[in-house]
Design a protein around this motif. Structure first.
Motif, PDB file in Angstrom:
ATOM      1  N   UNK A  71       0.817  -1.214   0.000  1.00  0.00           N
ATOM      2  CA  UNK A  71       0.000   0.000   0.000  1.00  0.00           C
ATOM      3  C   UNK A  71       0.852   1.266   0.000  1.00  0.00           C
ATOM      4  N   UNK A  72       2.151   1.123  -0.201  1.00  0.00           N
ATOM      5  CA  UNK A  72       3.069   2.266  -0.109  1.00  0.00           C
ATOM      6  C   UNK A  72       2.686   3.389  -1.071  1.00  0.00           C
ATOM      7  N   UNK A  73       2.303   3.057  -2.278  1.00  0.00           N
ATOM      8  CA  UNK A  73       1.914   4.080  -3.261  1.00  0.00           C
ATOM      9  C   UNK A  73       0.701   4.870  -2.798  1.00  0.00           C
ATOM     10  N   UNK A  74      -0.317   4.169  -2.310  1.00  0.00           N
ATOM     11  CA  UNK A  74      -1.514   4.836  -1.793  1.00  0.00           C
ATOM     12  C   UNK A  74      -1.174   5.723  -0.597  1.00  0.00           C
ATOM     13  N   UNK A  75      -0.334   5.197   0.299  1.00  0.00           N
ATOM     14  CA  UNK A  75       0.047   5.952   1.503  1.00  0.00           C
ATOM     15  C   UNK A  75       0.790   7.232   1.110  1.00  0.00           C
ATOM     16  N   UNK A  76       1.731   7.124   0.155  1.00  0.00           N
ATOM     17  CA  UNK A  76       2.477   8.308  -0.287  1.00  0.00           C
ATOM     18  C   UNK A  76       1.545   9.333  -0.933  1.00  0.00           C
ATOM     19  N   UNK A  77       0.563   8.852  -1.700  1.00  0.00           N
ATOM     20  CA  UNK A  77      -0.393   9.760  -2.333  1.00  0.00           C
ATOM     21  C   UNK A  77      -1.216  10.495  -1.280  1.00  0.00           C
ATOM     22  N   UNK A  78      -1.689   9.758  -0.274  1.00  0.00           N
ATOM     23  CA  UNK A  78      -2.461  10.371   0.808  1.00  0.00           C
ATOM     24  C   UNK A  78      -1.606  11.393   1.576  1.00  0.00           C
ATOM     25  N   UNK A  79      -0.362  11.008   1.869  1.00  0.00           N
ATOM     26  CA  UNK A  79       0.535  11.947   2.557  1.00  0.00           C
ATOM     27  C   UNK A  79       0.758  13.203   1.728  1.00  0.00           C
ATOM     28  N   UNK A  80       0.910  13.022   0.429  1.00  0.00           N
ATOM     29  CA  UNK A  80       1.104  14.163  -0.462  1.00  0.00           C
ATOM     30  C   UNK A  80      -0.078  15.114  -0.439  1.00  0.00           C
ATOM     31  N   UNK A  81      -1.290  14.562  -0.313  1.00  0.00           N
ATOM     32  CA  UNK A  81      -2.485  15.408  -0.244  1.00  0.00           C
ATOM     33  C   UNK A  81      -2.577  16.140   1.091  1.00  0.00           C
ATOM     34  N   UNK A  82      -2.052  15.544   2.147  1.00  0.00           N
ATOM     35  CA  UNK A  82      -2.179  16.113   3.493  1.00  0.00           C
ATOM     36  C   UNK A  82      -1.015  17.033   3.872  1.00  0.00           C
ATOM     37  N   UNK A  83       0.190  16.714   3.406  1.00  0.00           N
ATOM     38  CA  UNK A  83       1.376  17.506   3.730  1.00  0.00           C
ATOM     39  C   UNK A  83       1.802  18.301   2.501  1.00  0.00           C
ATOM     40  N   UNK A  84       2.174  19.503   2.698  1.00  0.00           N
ATOM     41  CA  UNK A  84       2.603  20.338   1.579  1.00  0.00           C
ATOM     42  C   UNK A  84       4.128  20.333   1.485  1.00  0.00           C
ATOM     43  N   UNK A  85       4.655  19.257   0.906  1.00  0.00           N
ATOM     44  CA  UNK A  85       6.097  19.128   0.693  1.00  0.00           C
ATOM     45  C   UNK A  85       6.359  19.111  -0.803  1.00  0.00           C
ATOM     46  N   UNK A  86       7.502  19.648  -1.197  1.00  0.00           N
ATOM     47  CA  UNK A  86       7.860  19.666  -2.609  1.00  0.00           C
ATOM     48  C   UNK A  86       8.014  18.242  -3.141  1.00  0.00           C
ATOM     49  N   UNK A  87       8.703  17.395  -2.373  1.00  0.00           N
ATOM     50  CA  UNK A  87       8.883  15.989  -2.764  1.00  0.00           C
ATOM     51  C   UNK A  87       8.599  15.127  -1.547  1.00  0.00           C
ATOM     52  N   UNK A  88       7.845  14.065  -1.751  1.00  0.00           N
ATOM     53  CA  UNK A  88       7.499  13.175  -0.652  1.00  0.00           C
ATOM     54  C   UNK A  88       8.651  12.183  -0.433  1.00  0.00           C
ATOM     55  N   UNK A  89       9.102  12.031   0.813  1.00  0.00           N
ATOM     56  CA  UNK A  89      10.190  11.078   1.086  1.00  0.00           C
ATOM     57  C   UNK A  89       9.776   9.641   0.764  1.00  0.00           C
ATOM     58  N   UNK A  90      10.754   8.846   0.385  1.00  0.00           N
ATOM     59  CA  UNK A  90      10.526   7.410   0.165  1.00  0.00           C
ATOM     60  C   UNK A  90      10.310   6.763   1.530  1.00  0.00           C
ATOM     61  N   UNK A  91       9.238   5.985   1.682  1.00  0.00           N
ATOM     62  CA  UNK A  91       8.905   5.374   2.962  1.00  0.00           C
ATOM     63  C   UNK A  91       9.594   4.027   3.126  1.00  0.00           C
TER      64      UNK A  91
END
Length: 120
Positions: A71-91
């Motif tokens: 589910x890493x892809x879904x989690x990163x997408x959700x984090x991207x929607x919630x956190x305003x970071x230029x690039x989302x860190x690799x989990x």
């Protein structure tokens, strides 16, 4: 200055990841008693090590980590929607057994106190 920002991002990621895992993921491999114990983000914000604490046997823990990895892809997408970071860190998900070890240590201390009180 940068360390404070990294710490703030780590804490916010921990809060959001906990919410996503508890309420958004529908994978049956992830038990309801799964929690995020820590998030450690690298200084360049490229990687985030996520400590996962799971209540269950070894097989349940392995299954939960596999479920989180899938589910890493879904989690990163959700984090991207919630956190305003230029690039989302690799989990990077990591099993954290510190809570279980602490419980075992507490049980040992309790047993020692009981035997000491009985005069053994």
């Amino acid at each position: 200055m940068k360390d404070k920002r990294v710490h703030r991002i780590s804490e916010e990621m921990k809060r959001e990841l906990s919410d996503i895992i508890q309420f958004k993921l529908k994978d049956p491999r992830i038990p309801p008693l799964t929690s995020v114990s820590f998030v450690s983000v690298t200084r360049d914000l490229s990687y985030a090590t996520v400590g996962i604490s799971i209540f269950g046997d070894d097989e349940a823990k392995e299954d939960a980590i596999e479920g989180l990895e899938s589910a890493k892809g879904f989690i990163k997408k959700e984090l991207g929607n919630r956190l305003k970071l230029r690039a989302m860190p690799e989990l990077l998900f990591e099993l954290d057994e510190s809570i279980e070890k602490g419980m075992e240590l507490q049980e040992t201390i309790d047993r020692l106190k009981e035997s000491e009180q009985r005069g053994e």
